[in-house]
Structure formats: C-alpha cells, structure tokens
Design an enzyme around this catalytic site. Structure first.
Site, PDB file in Angstrom:
ATOM      1  N   ARG A 201      50.991 -69.446  47.122  1.00 51.58           N
ATOM      2  CA  ARG A 201      50.453 -69.378  45.771  1.00 51.58           C
ATOM      3  C   ARG A 201      50.101 -67.925  45.467  1.00 51.58           C
ATOM      4  O   ARG A 201      49.121 -67.390  46.002  1.00 51.58           O
ATOM      5  CB  ARG A 201      49.210 -70.276  45.648  1.00 51.58           C
ATOM      6  CG  ARG A 201      49.499 -71.752  45.754  1.00 51.58           C
ATOM      7  CD  ARG A 201      50.449 -72.228  44.666  1.00 51.58           C
ATOM      8  NE  ARG A 201      50.501 -73.687  44.548  1.00 51.58           N
ATOM      9  CZ  ARG A 201      51.311 -74.315  43.699  1.00 51.58           C
ATOM     10  NH1 ARG A 201      52.129 -73.614  42.922  1.00 51.58           N
ATOM     11  NH2 ARG A 201      51.290 -75.630  43.639  1.00 51.58           N
TER      12      ARG A 201
ATOM     13  N   ALA B 226      53.125 -81.680  44.003  1.00 47.77           N
ATOM     14  CA  ALA B 226      52.716 -81.639  42.599  1.00 47.77           C
ATOM     15  C   ALA B 226      53.700 -80.793  41.809  1.00 47.77           C
ATOM     16  O   ALA B 226      54.492 -80.024  42.372  1.00 47.77           O
ATOM     17  CB  ALA B 226      51.306 -81.069  42.465  1.00 47.77           C
TER      18      ALA B 226
ATOM     19  N   GLU C 103      58.793 -85.082  41.333  1.00 51.55           N
ATOM     20  CA  GLU C 103      58.226 -84.083  42.228  1.00 51.55           C
ATOM     21  C   GLU C 103      58.188 -84.570  43.673  1.00 51.55           C
ATOM     22  O   GLU C 103      58.378 -83.785  44.603  1.00 51.55           O
ATOM     23  CB  GLU C 103      56.819 -83.700  41.757  1.00 51.55           C
ATOM     24  CG  GLU C 103      56.779 -82.962  40.432  1.00 51.55           C
ATOM     25  CD  GLU C 103      57.543 -81.650  40.460  1.00 51.55           C
ATOM     26  OE1 GLU C 103      57.602 -81.005  41.530  1.00 51.55           O
ATOM     27  OE2 GLU C 103      58.080 -81.268  39.409  1.00 51.55           O
TER      28      GLU C 103
ATOM     29  N   GLU D 245      60.066 -82.199  46.294  1.00 50.39           N
ATOM     30  CA  GLU D 245      59.274 -81.401  47.227  1.00 50.39           C
ATOM     31  C   GLU D 245      59.298 -81.924  48.649  1.00 50.39           C
ATOM     32  O   GLU D 245      59.264 -81.135  49.591  1.00 50.39           O
ATOM     33  CB  GLU D 245      57.825 -81.301  46.730  1.00 50.39           C
ATOM     34  CG  GLU D 245      57.720 -80.537  45.407  1.00 50.39           C
ATOM     35  CD  GLU D 245      56.359 -79.934  45.176  1.00 50.39           C
ATOM     36  OE1 GLU D 245      55.375 -80.430  45.761  1.00 50.39           O
ATOM     37  OE2 GLU D 245      56.281 -78.970  44.397  1.00 50.39           O
TER      38      GLU D 245
ATOM     39  N   GLU E 181      60.403 -73.393  46.934  1.00 50.58           N
ATOM     40  CA  GLU E 181      60.511 -74.711  47.567  1.00 50.58           C
ATOM     41  C   GLU E 181      61.220 -74.618  48.907  1.00 50.58           C
ATOM     42  O   GLU E 181      60.962 -75.424  49.801  1.00 50.58           O
ATOM     43  CB  GLU E 181      61.213 -75.688  46.634  1.00 50.58           C
ATOM     44  CG  GLU E 181      60.353 -76.088  45.444  1.00 50.58           C
ATOM     45  CD  GLU E 181      60.924 -77.255  44.675  1.00 50.58           C
ATOM     46  OE1 GLU E 181      62.076 -77.645  44.955  1.00 50.58           O
ATOM     47  OE2 GLU E 181      60.218 -77.772  43.797  1.00 50.58           O
TER      48      GLU E 181
END
Length: 222
Positions: free
Chosen positions: A79, A91, A108, A112, A157
C-alpha cells in the site's frame, strides 16, 4: 395481547430538529480516476462558515472468506500511501454507479485469491475515515469456498500473497496491531462475532444506505 408502546426519540438524537450543516458553496480541487477532492463552505451552528475538504470515493467491497476448517483468507499487499505491505481481507473498488456490490465482491474474490463461494451475507459497513472522506466499504462473509483459476490483472496483484489463518489468529493479529487496515479489522471482528453466534449477519442483498454515490455520479456525467 398488549400493544407495543411507541418508541421515544431522544431530542438530542433527533437530527430533524437539530442544526442543518448546509453547504453554502463548493468547488472542485481535484478530480481523478478513483476519487475527487472538493472544498465545501459549511454553515456552522453559530452562523459562521467553515471550510471542509472532502474526498469523494467510489466505494468498495471486501470479503471475509471463511473455509470449512474455520480458516480466514488474508492477503498481504503493498500500500503506497503507508509505504509498506499490509495484511488485509480481499477487497476492491466498485467499478460504477450501477454495479451490484455483491457482484463486485464475487469478482474481487476470484481476481485476488482464485476463490468462489456458495453462501454470502453482509457482515459490516465501515466508513473509512468520515472526517474527510465519504468512502464506505461493505464487508461480506463468504463460505462454502472452492478454487477457480485466478487471472493476474496487474503488477500489484502479481506481488500479492494469500494465506489462510485460523479466524481466532486473525482476531489476535487485529488486536495486536498486525492488521491495521480499518475495514479489514472491522471485517475480521465481525466475522468472529457471527461465527461465534454473538450476532447475526445480514442478508447478502441488505440495503446499503451509506453507499457513496457522488463520485460515481460524476463519472456517469462525463
């Protein structure tokens, strides 16, 4: 059979009789791909106005995916605003104003972590930081998991790592400060409450009155 007495409303909690924080003026400071920043002048109770910076957001969904062994699926991803990788629930953003949030959550989960689920319910709706943004994320509980092929859609990802941990361990991680993403903390604790029988989940199609709409409406108008 006795009649139910009418519910008494505390005057201090009755918004219809309290000061309305009307917006006197507003202007855009930035309009980007996933958010906008505007500056509102808001009427205060004393008659003056105050400036409020507001980040408009598309809204998002997250998934507490719990398998038959009682393990919760967590992901660890970078992040940039906090400059490190965080443990989180799967998410993602709601793509557009008309998108069904449950459909977004299902998407998602596949993208993910390569999972689908038979059963879905709503755990909690979490306002990310209501002091400056209208972002709200809806967290679903997903059970009856099975594996499907996962397609990696981008570099972030591709860097993502997924792990399954006992639900109680995820709670410990949240309380120990090892999970700090606010929506993920809320989702983990809510999943534990529902799994333990302390509280019920809501239906998967439960109303979502706090879903943000302003930024999505901007995109429709483009």
């Amino acid at each position: 059979m006795s009649e139910t007495s009418p519910r008494t409303v505390d005057p201090e909690l009755d918004d219809s009789t309290r000061h309305a924080f009307d917006v006197v003026s507003t202007r855009d400071l930035h309009v980007g791909r996933i958010l906008a920043l505007r500056l509102d002048e808001v009427l205060m109770p004393g008659g003056s106005t105050a400036s409020r910076e507001v980040v408009e957001h598309l809204g998002a969904v997250g998934v507490a995916a719990l398998d038959d062994d009682g393990d919760l699926v967590l992901i660890r991803q970078y992040r940039h605003p906090v400059g490190k990788r965080l443990w989180e629930l799967p998410a993602g953003l709601i793509d557009h104003a008309e998108e069904d949030p449950l459909a977004a959550a299902k998407r998602e989960l596949v993208e993910e972590v390569g999972l689908v689920a038979e059963d879905w319910s709503v755990l909690v709706d979490a306002a990310a930081s209501p002091g400056f943004t209208d972002e709200v994320i809806r967290i679903y509980l997903a059970t009856g998991l099975s594996t499907v092929e996962r397609e990696t859609l981008g570099d972030e990802e591709a860097d993502l790592v997924a792990r399954r941990v006992p639900l109680a361990e995820a709670v410990r991680m949240a309380l120990a400060g090892e999970i700090v993403n606010a929506a993920s903390v809320a989702g983990v604790l809510a999943a534990y409450a529902v799994d333990s029988g302390a509280a019920p989940a809501r239906a998967a199609d439960a109303p979502w009155p706090d879903r943000p709409t302003r930024f999505a409406a901007r995109r429709v108008g483009r």
